[in-house]
Write a protein that holds these residues in place. Structure first.
Motif, mmCIF file in Angstrom:
data_model
loop_
_atom_site.group_PDB
_atom_site.id
_atom_site.type_symbol
_atom_site.label_atom_id
_atom_site.label_comp_id
_atom_site.label_asym_id
_atom_site.label_seq_id
_atom_site.Cartn_x
_atom_site.Cartn_y
_atom_site.Cartn_z
ATOM 1 N N PHE A 136 0.846 -1.187 0.000
ATOM 2 C CA PHE A 136 0.000 0.000 0.000
ATOM 3 C C PHE A 136 0.882 1.238 0.000
ATOM 4 C CE2 PHE A 136 -3.362 -2.779 1.712
ATOM 5 C CZ PHE A 136 -4.461 -2.317 0.995
ATOM 6 N N THR A 137 0.434 2.253 -0.718
ATOM 7 C CA THR A 137 1.043 3.580 -0.670
ATOM 8 C C THR A 137 -0.049 4.560 -0.251
ATOM 9 O OG1 THR A 137 2.528 2.983 -2.483
ATOM 10 C CG2 THR A 137 2.344 5.319 -1.940
ATOM 11 N N GLU A 138 0.264 5.423 0.690
ATOM 12 C CA GLU A 138 -0.738 6.344 1.234
ATOM 13 C C GLU A 138 -0.237 7.785 1.149
ATOM 14 O OE1 GLU A 138 -3.373 4.716 2.928
ATOM 15 O OE2 GLU A 138 -2.526 2.705 3.187
ATOM 16 N N GLY A 139 -1.173 8.731 1.134
ATOM 17 C CA GLY A 139 -0.777 10.124 1.148
ATOM 18 C C GLY A 139 -1.962 11.052 1.311
ATOM 19 N N LYS A 140 -1.652 12.319 1.519
ATOM 20 C CA LYS A 140 -2.693 13.338 1.636
ATOM 21 C C LYS A 140 -3.088 13.846 0.253
ATOM 22 C CE LYS A 140 -1.536 15.082 6.257
ATOM 23 N NZ LYS A 140 -1.166 16.296 7.051
ATOM 24 N N LEU A 141 -4.325 14.317 0.149
ATOM 25 C CA LEU A 141 -4.784 14.915 -1.100
ATOM 26 C C LEU A 141 -4.038 16.221 -1.359
ATOM 27 C CD1 LEU A 141 -8.652 14.359 -0.844
ATOM 28 C CD2 LEU A 141 -6.962 12.977 -2.068
ATOM 29 N N PRO A 142 -3.859 16.575 -2.636
ATOM 30 C CA PRO A 142 -4.406 15.916 -3.827
ATOM 31 C C PRO A 142 -3.603 14.660 -4.194
ATOM 32 C CG PRO A 142 -3.097 17.799 -4.476
ATOM 33 C CD PRO A 142 -3.168 17.838 -2.975
ATOM 34 N N ALA A 143 -4.304 13.676 -4.766
ATOM 35 C CA ALA A 143 -3.653 12.432 -5.153
ATOM 36 C C ALA A 143 -2.844 12.625 -6.424
ATOM 37 C CB ALA A 143 -4.705 11.344 -5.370
ATOM 38 N N PRO A 144 -1.629 12.091 -6.481
ATOM 39 C CA PRO A 144 -0.822 12.192 -7.695
ATOM 40 C C PRO A 144 -1.361 11.237 -8.762
ATOM 41 C CG PRO A 144 0.274 10.797 -6.119
ATOM 42 C CD PRO A 144 -0.939 11.327 -5.420
ATOM 43 N N PRO A 145 -0.967 11.392 -10.004
ATOM 44 C CA PRO A 145 -1.366 10.439 -11.040
ATOM 45 C C PRO A 145 -0.871 9.044 -10.665
ATOM 46 C CG PRO A 145 -0.405 12.400 -12.025
ATOM 47 C CD PRO A 145 -0.142 12.499 -10.558
ATOM 48 N N PRO A 146 -1.644 7.997 -10.953
ATOM 49 C CA PRO A 146 -1.207 6.632 -10.628
ATOM 50 C C PRO A 146 0.114 6.295 -11.320
ATOM 51 C CG PRO A 146 -3.527 6.669 -11.234
ATOM 52 C CD PRO A 146 -2.978 8.020 -11.567
ATOM 53 N N VAL A 147 1.004 5.655 -10.572
ATOM 54 C CA VAL A 147 2.298 5.247 -11.102
ATOM 55 C C VAL A 147 2.403 3.731 -10.999
ATOM 56 C CG1 VAL A 147 4.797 5.402 -10.850
ATOM 57 C CG2 VAL A 147 3.381 7.423 -10.453
ATOM 58 N N GLY A 148 2.744 3.075 -12.098
ATOM 59 C CA GLY A 148 2.889 1.626 -12.070
ATOM 60 C C GLY A 148 1.551 0.916 -12.110
ATOM 61 N N GLN A 149 1.577 -0.347 -11.720
ATOM 62 C CA GLN A 149 0.394 -1.196 -11.804
ATOM 63 C C GLN A 149 -0.455 -1.060 -10.536
ATOM 64 O OE1 GLN A 149 -0.231 -3.039 -14.737
ATOM 65 N NE2 GLN A 149 1.414 -1.678 -15.366
ATOM 66 N N VAL A 150 -1.260 -0.023 -10.481
ATOM 67 C CA VAL A 150 -2.112 0.231 -9.319
ATOM 68 C C VAL A 150 -3.400 -0.582 -9.459
ATOM 69 C CG1 VAL A 150 -3.362 1.948 -7.977
ATOM 70 C CG2 VAL A 150 -1.145 2.534 -8.995
ATOM 71 N N ARG A 151 -3.538 -1.601 -8.639
ATOM 72 C CA ARG A 151 -4.718 -2.462 -8.706
ATOM 73 C C ARG A 151 -5.953 -1.755 -8.162
ATOM 74 N NH1 ARG A 151 -4.818 -8.072 -8.362
ATOM 75 N NH2 ARG A 151 -2.817 -7.831 -9.418
ATOM 76 N N LEU A 152 -5.760 -1.012 -7.053
ATOM 77 C CA LEU A 152 -6.884 -0.363 -6.383
ATOM 78 C C LEU A 152 -6.461 1.009 -5.908
ATOM 79 C CD1 LEU A 152 -9.741 -0.537 -4.961
ATOM 80 C CD2 LEU A 152 -8.500 -1.432 -2.975
ATOM 81 N N ARG A 153 -7.311 1.999 -6.176
ATOM 82 C CA ARG A 153 -7.071 3.348 -5.650
ATOM 83 C C ARG A 153 -8.298 3.803 -4.882
ATOM 84 N NH1 ARG A 153 -4.489 8.873 -8.051
ATOM 85 N NH2 ARG A 153 -2.648 7.741 -7.312
ATOM 86 N N LEU A 154 -8.059 4.291 -3.654
ATOM 87 C CA LEU A 154 -9.100 4.882 -2.830
ATOM 88 C C LEU A 154 -8.811 6.373 -2.690
ATOM 89 C CD1 LEU A 154 -9.229 2.367 0.178
ATOM 90 C CD2 LEU A 154 -10.557 2.280 -1.924
ATOM 91 N N ILE A 155 -9.843 7.171 -2.810
ATOM 92 C CA ILE A 155 -9.709 8.607 -2.572
ATOM 93 C C ILE A 155 -10.838 9.024 -1.632
ATOM 94 C CG2 ILE A 155 -9.736 10.911 -3.553
ATOM 95 C CD1 ILE A 155 -8.594 9.809 -6.107
ATOM 96 N N GLY A 156 -10.452 9.527 -0.484
ATOM 97 C CA GLY A 156 -11.423 9.992 0.493
ATOM 98 C C GLY A 156 -11.451 11.500 0.560
ATOM 99 N N SER A 157 -11.890 12.028 1.686
ATOM 100 C CA SER A 157 -12.011 13.482 1.826
ATOM 101 C C SER A 157 -10.684 14.150 2.141
ATOM 102 C CB SER A 157 -13.020 13.807 2.927
ATOM 103 O OG SER A 157 -12.617 13.228 4.161
ATOM 104 N N THR A 158 -9.717 13.392 2.674
ATOM 105 C CA THR A 158 -8.437 13.986 3.058
ATOM 106 C C THR A 158 -7.224 13.221 2.538
ATOM 107 O OG1 THR A 158 -8.416 12.758 5.157
ATOM 108 C CG2 THR A 158 -9.418 14.965 5.174
ATOM 109 N N HIS A 159 -7.391 11.913 2.219
ATOM 110 C CA HIS A 159 -6.263 11.075 1.858
ATOM 111 C C HIS A 159 -6.561 10.213 0.636
ATOM 112 C CE1 HIS A 159 -5.095 12.090 5.996
ATOM 113 N NE2 HIS A 159 -3.875 11.713 5.689
ATOM 114 N N TRP A 160 -5.504 9.659 0.068
ATOM 115 C CA TRP A 160 -5.608 8.680 -1.012
ATOM 116 C C TRP A 160 -4.773 7.458 -0.650
ATOM 117 C CZ3 TRP A 160 -1.017 7.130 -3.235
ATOM 118 C CH2 TRP A 160 0.080 7.968 -3.027
ATOM 119 N N THR A 161 -5.120 6.312 -1.206
ATOM 120 C CA THR A 161 -4.406 5.057 -0.960
ATOM 121 C C THR A 161 -4.329 4.267 -2.256
ATOM 122 O OG1 THR A 161 -5.062 4.882 1.364
ATOM 123 C CG2 THR A 161 -4.486 2.842 0.244
#
Length: 267
Positions: free
Chosen positions: A72-97
């Motif tokens: 898993f890779t996590e971070g605060k918004l705004p979410a960067p463009p997906p890099v590599g083979q991202v199987r699942l992306r979650l975007i909430g009100s404050t963070h992305w995963t």
């Protein structure tokens, strides 16, 4: 493969960041084709059972098993463009995963979730765990305690590190048949395992060494390993035991590396 404390730590993190609010769910890689089914749904809860992670939505549950390569890779918004083979992306009100390389990322019904849990053993990090049920399986088996501790249908969430360290801390020979394990000793081992794994959830690493054996006390160099933490025998083959000085032994058992001290854990 991540051990159970890692999944429970992730479940707590995702619960805190995403639960109770709508979450954008996508599969930039395209392999998780059911992402759209739960996209924009409210994440009602995240939980872990052993090495399995569950994201619950009103209509279904996303089941994740990281396997050997999942991360898993996590971070605060705004979410960067997906890099590599991202199987699942979650975007909430404050963070992305982002999730990459899991063994499993699938949509399940409640019955399918229950079926996975039913075939798992007792998880030391769950409040509904029944250590006596685990001992019932152990005490009826001729299989070595080292193999039984790694059997996810007996104890869920224990991996190679916790297995080796728990046996060392209690002076148990890895090849001891499960049916020969003393029930009082098992209760002590279970309580210790709960404490060690809860510490792992809090800190994100596995530390099993008593204060008196830490580098700053003994004068030895700190452990250098990607897993982090101070341990007694795991990945210390040929090095002196921190207690008695005997070279740590190593062999392969059921396709996994096994470490122990022949003196502190006599047959």
């Amino acid at each position: 493969m991540p051990e159970g404390h890692t999944l429970h730590r992730l479940a707590r993190l995702h619960q805190r960041r995403y639960a109770g609010k709508p979450v954008e769910v996508a599969s930039p890689q395209g392999k998780f084709t059911d992402a759209s089914t739960v996209d924009a749904s409210v994440l009602t809860g995240a939980e872990a059972y052993g090495k399995h992670l569950f994201h619950h939505y009103p209509s279904a549950t996303v089941h994740i098993h990281l396997g050997l390569y999942g991360t898993f890779t996590e971070g605060k918004l705004p979410a960067p463009p997906p890099v590599g083979q991202v199987r699942l992306r979650l975007i909430g009100s404050t963070h992305w995963t982002d999730l990459r390389g899991p063994n499993r990322c699938e949509l399940l019904t409640p019955d399918q979730v229950d079926a996975i849990k039913a075939r798992l053993g007792q998880d030391p990090l769950r409040r509904d765990a029944k250590p006596d049920a685990a001992f019932e399986r152990i005490s009826s088996s001729r299989t070595s305690i080292a193999a039984l501790l790694m059997d996810q249908t007996v104890v869920a969430g224990v991996g190679n590190v916790y297995r080796a360290e728990l046996l060392f801390r209690h002076g148990v020979a890895p090849m001891l048949p499960g049916r020969s394990l003393d029930p009082v000793l098992w209760k002590e081992m279970w309580a210790d395992l709960v404490t060690l794994m809860r510490y792992g959830v809090r800190t994100g690493q596995i530390d099993t060494v008593a204060d008196g054996h830490l580098p700053e006390v003994t004068g030895r160099a700190p452990r250098q390993d990607r897993h982090g933490g101070e341990v007694y025998v795991y990945r210390r083959a040929g090095q002196p035991c921190l207690v008695c000085g005997t070279p740590v032994a190593h062999q392969e058992l059921a396709g996994r590396n096994l470490y122990w001290c022949p003196v502190c854990q006599p047959a």
